[in-house]
Design a protein around this motif. Structure first.
Motif, short mmCIF file in Angstrom:
data_model
loop_
_atom_site.label_atom_id
_atom_site.label_comp_id
_atom_site.label_asym_id
_atom_site.label_seq_id
_atom_site.Cartn_x
_atom_site.Cartn_y
_atom_site.Cartn_z
N GLN A 91 0.82 -1.20 0.00
CA GLN A 91 0.00 0.00 0.00
C GLN A 91 0.86 1.26 0.00
O GLN A 91 0.51 2.25 -0.64
CB GLN A 91 -0.97 0.00 1.18
N MET A 92 2.01 1.22 0.67
CA MET A 92 2.91 2.38 0.66
C MET A 92 3.42 2.65 -0.76
O MET A 92 3.53 3.81 -1.17
CB MET A 92 4.08 2.18 1.61
N MET A 93 3.69 1.61 -1.51
CA MET A 93 4.14 1.79 -2.89
C MET A 93 3.01 2.37 -3.74
O MET A 93 3.24 3.26 -4.56
CB MET A 93 4.64 0.46 -3.45
N ILE A 94 1.82 1.87 -3.56
CA ILE A 94 0.66 2.39 -4.30
C ILE A 94 0.42 3.85 -3.93
O ILE A 94 0.19 4.70 -4.80
CB ILE A 94 -0.59 1.53 -4.02
N ASP A 95 0.50 4.17 -2.64
CA ASP A 95 0.30 5.55 -2.19
C ASP A 95 1.35 6.48 -2.77
O ASP A 95 1.05 7.62 -3.14
CB ASP A 95 0.33 5.63 -0.66
N GLY A 96 2.60 6.01 -2.87
CA GLY A 96 3.65 6.82 -3.46
C GLY A 96 3.38 7.11 -4.92
O GLY A 96 3.60 8.23 -5.40
N THR A 97 2.89 6.13 -5.63
CA THR A 97 2.56 6.31 -7.05
C THR A 97 1.37 7.25 -7.20
O THR A 97 1.34 8.10 -8.09
CB THR A 97 2.27 4.96 -7.72
N THR A 98 0.40 7.11 -6.32
CA THR A 98 -0.76 7.99 -6.34
C THR A 98 -0.36 9.43 -6.06
O THR A 98 -0.84 10.35 -6.73
CB THR A 98 -1.81 7.52 -5.30
N SER A 99 0.52 9.63 -5.12
CA SER A 99 1.02 10.96 -4.82
C SER A 99 1.75 11.56 -6.03
O SER A 99 1.56 12.73 -6.37
CB SER A 99 1.96 10.90 -3.61
N ALA A 100 2.58 10.75 -6.67
CA ALA A 100 3.30 11.22 -7.86
C ALA A 100 2.33 11.59 -8.97
O ALA A 100 2.54 12.59 -9.67
CB ALA A 100 4.28 10.14 -8.34
N PHE A 101 1.26 10.82 -9.12
CA PHE A 101 0.27 11.14 -10.14
C PHE A 101 -0.36 12.50 -9.86
O PHE A 101 -0.53 13.30 -10.77
CB PHE A 101 -0.83 10.07 -10.21
N GLY A 102 -0.67 12.76 -8.60
CA GLY A 102 -1.24 14.05 -8.24
C GLY A 102 -0.32 15.20 -8.61
O GLY A 102 -0.78 16.27 -9.04
N GLU A 103 0.98 14.99 -8.48
CA GLU A 103 1.95 16.02 -8.84
C GLU A 103 2.16 16.13 -10.34
O GLU A 103 2.45 17.21 -10.85
CB GLU A 103 3.28 15.73 -8.16
N ASN A 104 2.05 15.03 -11.06
CA ASN A 104 2.41 14.99 -12.47
C ASN A 104 1.24 15.10 -13.44
O ASN A 104 1.46 15.37 -14.63
CB ASN A 104 3.18 13.71 -12.78
#
Length: 115
Positions: A91-104
């Protein structure tokens, strides 16, 4: 000489075991990155991406989960604790990718896959 050979073999086997876990992590992470990059490219909304990424990369996720659980169990963890840890790591990996999507999402930024 025999002791050092046995030690070297044991260390080599331990390194190979660690490599399998790291390769599974990289495989899952790179799959998430590909989903991120494609979603940025086609301009998915945040909610579309969130729904997609929670279900993405099922084979890679399962492989990484299984190896995480096996690794934790080898340290003496109970099955339930090992599974909880594996789910949290994933879930931490998924959350990190989700956060990056929000930025990108707005600027078209892409993530680089791990080598």
């Amino acid at each position: 000489m025999i002791m050092s050979l046995a030690l070297a073999m044991a260390l080599n086997m331990a390194a190979m075991k660690g490599d399998a876990l790291d390769e599974a992590r990289k495989g899952f992470n790179n799959c998430l990155i590909r989903e991120h990059n494609e979603s940025v490219k086609v301009k998915k909304s945040g909610s579309e991406f969130n729904e997609l990424i929670q279900k993405a990369c099922t084979a890679e996720r399962q492989g990484y989960f299984d190896l995480l659980v096996k690794s934790e169990r080898s340290y003496g963890s109970k099955q339930a604790d090992a599974e909880k840890y594996a789910n949290e790591e994933i879930q931490m990996m998924i959350d990190g990718t989700t956060s990056a999507f929000g930025e990108n999402a707005s600027n078209g930024g892409q993530l680089a896959e791990e080598k």
